[in-house]
Design a protein around this motif. Sequence first.
Motif, PDB file in Angstrom:
ATOM      1  N   SER A  34       0.882  -1.160   0.000  1.00 47.55           N
ATOM      2  CA  SER A  34       0.000   0.000   0.000  1.00 47.55           C
ATOM      3  C   SER A  34       0.921   1.211   0.000  1.00 47.55           C
ATOM      4  O   SER A  34       1.804   1.328   0.847  1.00 47.55           O
ATOM      5  CB  SER A  34      -0.895   0.001   1.239  1.00 47.55           C
ATOM      6  N   ALA A  35       0.727   2.092  -0.972  1.00 47.40           N
ATOM      7  CA  ALA A  35       1.619   3.245  -1.120  1.00 47.40           C
ATOM      8  C   ALA A  35       0.837   4.443  -1.657  1.00 47.40           C
ATOM      9  O   ALA A  35      -0.151   4.269  -2.369  1.00 47.40           O
ATOM     10  CB  ALA A  35       2.768   2.906  -2.073  1.00 47.40           C
ATOM     11  N   LEU A 100       4.064  -8.305   2.905  1.00 46.15           N
ATOM     12  CA  LEU A 100       3.704  -6.914   2.669  1.00 46.15           C
ATOM     13  C   LEU A 100       5.014  -6.145   2.680  1.00 46.15           C
ATOM     14  O   LEU A 100       5.879  -6.385   3.527  1.00 46.15           O
ATOM     15  CB  LEU A 100       2.760  -6.402   3.757  1.00 46.15           C
ATOM     16  N   PHE A 101       5.153  -5.217   1.754  1.00 39.52           N
ATOM     17  CA  PHE A 101       6.459  -4.601   1.514  1.00 39.52           C
ATOM     18  C   PHE A 101       6.337  -3.106   1.258  1.00 39.52           C
ATOM     19  O   PHE A 101       5.404  -2.646   0.608  1.00 39.52           O
ATOM     20  CB  PHE A 101       7.088  -5.258   0.271  1.00 39.52           C
ATOM     21  N   GLY A 102       7.304  -2.339   1.741  1.00 39.58           N
ATOM     22  CA  GLY A 102       7.531  -0.975   1.295  1.00 39.58           C
ATOM     23  C   GLY A 102       6.437   0.027   1.575  1.00 39.58           C
ATOM     24  O   GLY A 102       6.200   0.912   0.764  1.00 39.58           O
ATOM     25  N   TYR A 103       5.792  -0.068   2.727  1.00 43.93           N
ATOM     26  CA  TYR A 103       4.831   0.979   3.090  1.00 43.93           C
ATOM     27  C   TYR A 103       5.616   2.273   3.280  1.00 43.93           C
ATOM     28  O   TYR A 103       6.732   2.275   3.772  1.00 43.93           O
ATOM     29  CB  TYR A 103       4.077   0.585   4.351  1.00 43.93           C
ATOM     30  N   ALA A 104       5.028   3.414   2.900  1.00 48.72           N
ATOM     31  CA  ALA A 104       5.781   4.653   2.730  1.00 48.72           C
ATOM     32  C   ALA A 104       5.982   5.478   3.989  1.00 48.72           C
ATOM     33  O   ALA A 104       6.658   6.499   3.935  1.00 48.72           O
ATOM     34  CB  ALA A 104       5.114   5.514   1.655  1.00 48.72           C
ATOM     35  N   LEU A 108       1.462   5.055   7.892  1.00 52.76           N
ATOM     36  CA  LEU A 108       0.764   4.131   6.984  1.00 52.76           C
ATOM     37  C   LEU A 108       0.955   2.674   7.400  1.00 52.76           C
ATOM     38  O   LEU A 108       0.179   1.811   6.998  1.00 52.76           O
ATOM     39  CB  LEU A 108       1.246   4.346   5.550  1.00 52.76           C
ATOM     40  N   SER A 109       1.955   2.416   8.228  1.00 55.26           N
ATOM     41  CA  SER A 109       2.245   1.058   8.684  1.00 55.26           C
ATOM     42  C   SER A 109       1.482   0.680   9.954  1.00 55.26           C
ATOM     43  O   SER A 109       1.384  -0.505  10.279  1.00 55.26           O
ATOM     44  CB  SER A 109       3.740   0.910   8.971  1.00 55.26           C
ATOM     45  N   LEU A 110       0.961   1.651  10.684  1.00 51.43           N
ATOM     46  CA  LEU A 110       0.384   1.396  12.003  1.00 51.43           C
ATOM     47  C   LEU A 110      -0.728   0.350  11.996  1.00 51.43           C
ATOM     48  O   LEU A 110      -0.777  -0.506  12.878  1.00 51.43           O
ATOM     49  CB  LEU A 110      -0.131   2.694  12.628  1.00 51.43           C
ATOM     50  N   PRO A 126       9.384  -1.567   5.588  1.00 54.94           N
ATOM     51  CA  PRO A 126       8.620  -0.320   5.561  1.00 54.94           C
ATOM     52  C   PRO A 126       9.568   0.856   5.626  1.00 54.94           C
ATOM     53  O   PRO A 126      10.657   0.756   6.199  1.00 54.94           O
ATOM     54  CB  PRO A 126       7.755  -0.405   6.819  1.00 54.94           C
ATOM     55  N   PHE A 127       9.177   1.973   5.052  1.00 60.81           N
ATOM     56  CA  PHE A 127       9.971   3.195   5.140  1.00 60.81           C
ATOM     57  C   PHE A 127       9.476   3.974   6.344  1.00 60.81           C
ATOM     58  O   PHE A 127       8.285   4.140   6.536  1.00 60.81           O
ATOM     59  CB  PHE A 127       9.824   4.043   3.882  1.00 60.81           C
TER      60      PHE A 127
END
Length: 128
Positions: A34-35, A100-104, A108-110, A126-127
């Motif tokens: 999700s980005a 799941l990869f690379g949430y911005a 957004l990761s919470l 995650p970033f």
Amino acid sequence: MKTSILRHPSLAALLLALGLGSAQAQNAWIVGQSAPLTGSNAAFGQDIRDGALAYFKSVNAQGGVAGAPIELVTLDDQNQRETAGENTTKLLQTRGLVALFGYASATLSLDAMPQAEKAGVLFFAPFS
């Protein structure tokens, strides 16, 4: 030509964490993201997605990982926490999802992290 998983140490770690318990052969390694592809942080979200796509394309051109390609499924969260949570729910329903990869962002990761944990899916890179 199949590439050695050892050429891609981060992928090796990811797939070892995910795939060793599965007796089934993978047709593809499905990774969800999700980005923010639109909205106030769109350029950043697009960069994260496009960088991952370029890397996965390179890996896939060498035979993928363990002979299977990596497929990235990205949903737009418009940089909205609630939408990222909803996207995570949708992504976790994707058949064969391994991570799941690379949430911005941390925000957004919470909502994504507890969902991933509950589903037994790795929440990777995650970033923040």
